[in-house]
Design a protein around this motif. Structure first.
Motif, PDB file in Angstrom:
ATOM      1  N   PRO A  20       0.745  -1.407  -0.338  1.00  0.00           N
ATOM      2  CA  PRO A  20       0.085  -0.022  -0.015  1.00  0.00           C
ATOM      3  C   PRO A  20      -0.047   0.718  -0.372  1.00  0.00           C
ATOM      4  CG  PRO A  20      -0.692  -1.665   1.764  1.00  0.00           C
ATOM      5  CD  PRO A  20       0.840  -1.928   0.950  1.00  0.00           C
ATOM      6  N   ALA A  21       2.412   1.154   0.743  1.00  0.00           N
ATOM      7  CA  ALA A  21       2.819   2.200   0.670  1.00  0.00           C
ATOM      8  C   ALA A  21       3.268   3.077  -0.587  1.00  0.00           C
ATOM      9  CB  ALA A  21       4.128   2.201   1.459  1.00  0.00           C
ATOM     10  N   ASN A  22       3.706   1.883  -1.526  1.00  0.00           N
ATOM     11  CA  ASN A  22       4.289   2.340  -2.833  1.00  0.00           C
ATOM     12  C   ASN A  22       3.327   1.953  -3.963  1.00  0.00           C
ATOM     13  OD1 ASN A  22       5.414  -0.440  -3.131  1.00  0.00           O
ATOM     14  ND2 ASN A  22       7.090   0.542  -2.697  1.00  0.00           N
ATOM     15  N   GLY A  23       1.853   0.734  -4.272  1.00  0.00           N
ATOM     16  CA  GLY A  23       1.650   0.183  -5.385  1.00  0.00           C
ATOM     17  C   GLY A  23       2.140  -1.127  -5.693  1.00  0.00           C
ATOM     18  N   ARG A  24       3.599  -1.158  -5.579  1.00  0.00           N
ATOM     19  CA  ARG A  24       4.340  -1.832  -6.105  1.00  0.00           C
ATOM     20  C   ARG A  24       3.985  -3.514  -5.674  1.00  0.00           C
ATOM     21  NH1 ARG A  24       9.315   1.805  -5.765  1.00  0.00           N
ATOM     22  NH2 ARG A  24       8.806   2.133  -7.145  1.00  0.00           N
ATOM     23  N   VAL A  25       4.215  -4.603  -6.506  1.00  0.00           N
ATOM     24  CA  VAL A  25       4.089  -6.813  -5.805  1.00  0.00           C
ATOM     25  C   VAL A  25       4.867  -6.856  -4.788  1.00  0.00           C
ATOM     26  CG1 VAL A  25       3.952  -8.915  -7.078  1.00  0.00           C
ATOM     27  CG2 VAL A  25       3.829  -6.846  -8.402  1.00  0.00           C
ATOM     28  N   ALA A  26       3.741  -6.764  -4.207  1.00  0.00           N
ATOM     29  CA  ALA A  26       4.796  -7.479  -2.300  1.00  0.00           C
ATOM     30  C   ALA A  26       5.003  -8.872  -2.311  1.00  0.00           C
ATOM     31  CB  ALA A  26       3.537  -7.274  -1.134  1.00  0.00           C
ATOM     32  N   ASP A  27       3.456  -9.307  -2.998  1.00  0.00           N
ATOM     33  CA  ASP A  27       3.173 -10.905  -2.646  1.00  0.00           C
ATOM     34  C   ASP A  27       3.123 -11.638  -4.425  1.00  0.00           C
ATOM     35  OD1 ASP A  27       2.909 -13.890  -2.211  1.00  0.00           O
ATOM     36  OD2 ASP A  27       0.676 -13.312  -1.797  1.00  0.00           O
ATOM     37  N   ALA A  28       4.639 -11.127  -4.988  1.00  0.00           N
ATOM     38  CA  ALA A  28       4.264 -11.657  -6.407  1.00  0.00           C
ATOM     39  C   ALA A  28       3.919 -13.657  -6.486  1.00  0.00           C
ATOM     40  CB  ALA A  28       6.279 -12.612  -6.455  1.00  0.00           C
ATOM     41  N   GLY A  29       4.391 -14.557  -5.118  1.00  0.00           N
ATOM     42  CA  GLY A  29       3.318 -15.668  -5.856  1.00  0.00           C
ATOM     43  C   GLY A  29       2.494 -15.872  -5.805  1.00  0.00           C
ATOM     44  N   GLY A  30       1.731 -15.002  -5.136  1.00  0.00           N
ATOM     45  CA  GLY A  30       0.587 -14.609  -4.308  1.00  0.00           C
ATOM     46  C   GLY A  30      -0.469 -13.948  -6.289  1.00  0.00           C
ATOM     47  N   LEU A  31      -0.113 -13.131  -6.228  1.00  0.00           N
ATOM     48  CA  LEU A  31      -0.458 -12.546  -7.237  1.00  0.00           C
ATOM     49  C   LEU A  31      -0.391 -13.476  -8.616  1.00  0.00           C
ATOM     50  CD1 LEU A  31      -1.057 -10.100  -8.853  1.00  0.00           C
ATOM     51  CD2 LEU A  31       1.037  -9.783  -9.259  1.00  0.00           C
ATOM     52  N   THR A  32       0.306 -14.018  -8.841  1.00  0.00           N
ATOM     53  CA  THR A  32       0.451 -15.115 -10.591  1.00  0.00           C
ATOM     54  C   THR A  32      -0.544 -16.230  -9.469  1.00  0.00           C
ATOM     55  OG1 THR A  32       2.927 -14.639 -10.242  1.00  0.00           O
ATOM     56  CG2 THR A  32       2.049 -16.584 -11.237  1.00  0.00           C
ATOM     57  N   GLU A  33      -0.782 -16.539  -8.846  1.00  0.00           N
ATOM     58  CA  GLU A  33      -1.730 -18.079  -8.635  1.00  0.00           C
ATOM     59  C   GLU A  33      -2.988 -17.332  -8.530  1.00  0.00           C
ATOM     60  OE1 GLU A  33      -3.209 -20.404  -4.651  1.00  0.00           O
ATOM     61  OE2 GLU A  33      -0.744 -20.368  -4.837  1.00  0.00           O
ATOM     62  N   HIS A  34      -3.479 -16.348  -8.306  1.00  0.00           N
ATOM     63  CA  HIS A  34      -4.606 -14.986  -7.521  1.00  0.00           C
ATOM     64  C   HIS A  34      -5.177 -15.178  -9.490  1.00  0.00           C
ATOM     65  CE1 HIS A  34      -7.736 -12.021  -7.001  1.00  0.00           C
ATOM     66  NE2 HIS A  34      -7.233 -11.326  -7.469  1.00  0.00           N
ATOM     67  N   LEU A  35      -4.410 -14.560 -10.362  1.00  0.00           N
ATOM     68  CA  LEU A  35      -4.295 -14.237 -11.947  1.00  0.00           C
ATOM     69  C   LEU A  35      -4.747 -15.080 -12.106  1.00  0.00           C
ATOM     70  CD1 LEU A  35      -1.362 -11.133 -12.239  1.00  0.00           C
ATOM     71  CD2 LEU A  35      -3.770 -11.145 -12.190  1.00  0.00           C
ATOM     72  N   GLN A  36      -3.953 -16.533 -12.181  1.00  0.00           N
ATOM     73  CA  GLN A  36      -4.419 -17.785 -13.019  1.00  0.00           C
ATOM     74  C   GLN A  36      -5.571 -18.431 -12.935  1.00  0.00           C
ATOM     75  OE1 GLN A  36      -0.684 -19.518 -12.013  1.00  0.00           O
ATOM     76  NE2 GLN A  36       0.506 -19.815 -13.605  1.00  0.00           N
ATOM     77  N   GLN A  37      -5.988 -18.093 -11.610  1.00  0.00           N
ATOM     78  CA  GLN A  37      -7.552 -18.574 -10.760  1.00  0.00           C
ATOM     79  C   GLN A  37      -8.706 -17.840 -11.353  1.00  0.00           C
ATOM     80  OE1 GLN A  37      -7.398 -18.185  -6.792  1.00  0.00           O
ATOM     81  NE2 GLN A  37      -5.601 -20.283  -5.774  1.00  0.00           N
ATOM     82  N   ILE A  38      -8.584 -16.691 -11.626  1.00  0.00           N
ATOM     83  CA  ILE A  38      -9.053 -15.213 -12.153  1.00  0.00           C
ATOM     84  C   ILE A  38      -9.390 -16.102 -13.669  1.00  0.00           C
ATOM     85  CG2 ILE A  38      -9.950 -13.620 -13.321  1.00  0.00           C
ATOM     86  CD1 ILE A  38      -8.117 -12.842 -10.891  1.00  0.00           C
TER      87      ILE A  38
END
Length: 185
Positions: free
Chosen positions: A156-174
């Motif tokens: 939230p402080a800079n808008g950059r990816v903090a959890d890369a693995g979780g993000l990838t999994e989330h996008l693939q699930q969508i």
């Protein structure tokens, strides 16, 4: 100081005259105590400049009591303070708050911008970028990234990816869920 220095301080979350309020991670809304403390701090004079900026991120997450505690500072803010409420759901903010604000609406993102941002996020997850996946996500997002629910994976402080693995999994699930629904239709 130079503008570059000021921007670096702001993006790093270390600017003394820039104050932000976010919902506490384990809570489901912004509480009245958070807003009261935030508003109480507004009385402090700016440290470096003539103005201090007070931002409430995702203002729609304030509960009724929190919203009510913000009414007076919105009506009569300290002369040195600028208050900014950020929201992508203005209809979820209490009408008495909205009536005391000057809305500024930002345009939607173009399809190319959405595609570029998603490709950058997916690439930041340190995975081989799947062009079809990125295209599907961009199509699903339309002109706003809000529908993809990326917030839990970003700092939230800079808008950059903090959890890369979780993000990838989330996008693939969508994408998988969307493809599953499409195949049933």
């Amino acid at each position: 100081r130079s503008i570059e220095t000021e921007l670096k301080l702001a993006w790093s979350g270390n600017h003394p005259d820039l104050h932000t309020l976010h919902r506490i991670e384990e809570k489901k809304e912004i509480s009245v105590d958070q807003v009261r403390e935030f508003c109480s701090s507004m009385r402090l004079k700016p440290y470096q400049g003539r103005t201090s900026v007070w931002i409430i991120d995702n203002a729609e997450e304030m509960n009724i009591a929190a919203s009510n505690s913000l009414l007076m500072p919105l009506e009569e803010p300290p002369a040195h303070a600028k208050i900014i409420l950020l929201s992508d759901s203005i209809h979820r903010i209490v009408p008495t708050i909205v009536s005391r604000c000057q809305p500024v609406f930002f345009g939607f993102l173009s399809a190319a911008e959405v595609h570029r941002i998603i490709a950058g996020l997916y690439g930041a997850a340190d995975q081989k970028q799947d062009a079809r996946l990125v295209a599907d996500l961009a199509r699903l997002a339309g002109t706003s990234l809000a529908a993809l629910g990326l917030e839990p994976f970003l700092d939230p402080a800079n808008g950059r990816v903090a959890d890369a693995g979780g993000l990838t999994e989330h996008l693939q699930q969508i994408v998988a869920a969307t493809r599953s629904v499409r195949s049933r239709i």
